[in-house]
Design an enzyme around this catalytic site. Structure first.
Site, PDB file in Angstrom:
ATOM      1  CE  LYS A  18       8.893   1.187  -0.218  1.00 49.01           C
ATOM      2  NZ  LYS A  18       9.082   0.092   0.768  1.00 49.01           N
ATOM      3  CG  ASP A  73      10.390  -2.350   5.729  1.00 47.71           C
ATOM      4  OD1 ASP A  73       9.978  -2.888   4.692  1.00 47.71           O
ATOM      5  OD2 ASP A  73       9.881  -2.559   6.842  1.00 47.71           O
ATOM      6  CG  HIS A 188       7.238   8.357   5.417  1.00 52.18           C
ATOM      7  ND1 HIS A 188       6.398   8.992   4.517  1.00 52.18           N
ATOM      8  CD2 HIS A 188       7.252   7.057   5.018  1.00 52.18           C
ATOM      9  CE1 HIS A 188       5.935   8.122   3.650  1.00 52.18           C
ATOM     10  NE2 HIS A 188       6.434   6.941   3.921  1.00 52.18           N
TER      11      HIS A 188
END
Length: 200
Positions: A18, A73, A188
């Site tokens: 990430k 998140d 996303h």
């Protein structure tokens, strides 16, 4: 709030995949630190939504580091599994966030619903909530999502997490098969990033 450009940023994640994606999306001039650099453990994610958990992490890491913090998140929602794993996406991989285990669990749960689950399109989406939290308590909270389906098999070695089993709508390749530059244009995280770019 004055939209002063952020030059130093704490990225509130212990997920190296990430962090790499966020680094690639940030302007090159932004200097980043992560929990690993300051030996900070992640907080308990007690929120009920991606946005709540993103906020919890951003506030926690900002207070600990005394820096402006960006926290993400994100996860995958699978419609036939009642939108699970959702906020539990990382937790499905166990204590070590082993996504091979998590993907096996997805297939196991889909098989429980129907032995021939792969004969019907399994609709799903990746969701990303981003929070920027300033040490003075100001914050911005945005989200992005990309719709798609679940692949019958794991495909591809790019990306991380559930990328090898997610096929975005109108595409033939999984995120795991896509060149990162191609993926970053539609995923996303990129869609959420577009909403906070004015601060970066």
């Amino acid at each position: 709030m004055k939209k002063e450009k952020i030059l130093n940023l704490f990225v509130g994640s212990n997920n190296q995949g990430k962090i790499k994606e966020i680094r690639d999306l940030l302007p090159k001039r932004v200097q980043i630190l992560s929990p690993k650099d300051l030996n900070i453990k992640s907080p308990n994610e007690s929120g009920k939504t991606f946005k709540e958990n993103s906020f919890i992490k951003a506030k926690f890491f900002s207070k600990k580091s005394k820096m402006i913090c960006l926290s993400d998140d994100s996860g995958i929602e699978i419609d036939s599994l009642d939108k699970l794993p959702g906020i539990y996406s990382a937790r499905w991989g166990g204590k070590k966030n082993n996504f091979s285990l998590a993907i096996k669990k997805v297939y196991k749960e889909l098989s429980k619903k129907s032995v021939n689950w792969y004969k019907k399109k399994q609709y799903a989406r990746f969701v990303c909530a981003l929070t920027i939290y300033w040490p003075n308590g100001k914050f911005v909270n945005v989200s992005g999502k990309v719709e798609g389906t679940i692949s019958k098999f794991k495909k591809g070695n790019y990306g991380f997490g559930y990328d090898p089993i997610f096929i975005p709508l109108n595409k033939k390749l999984t995120f795991g098969q896509m060149n990162p530059k191609e993926k970053y244009k539609i995923d996303h995280r990129y869609l959420a990033f577009k909403k906070i770019k004015k601060f970066l």
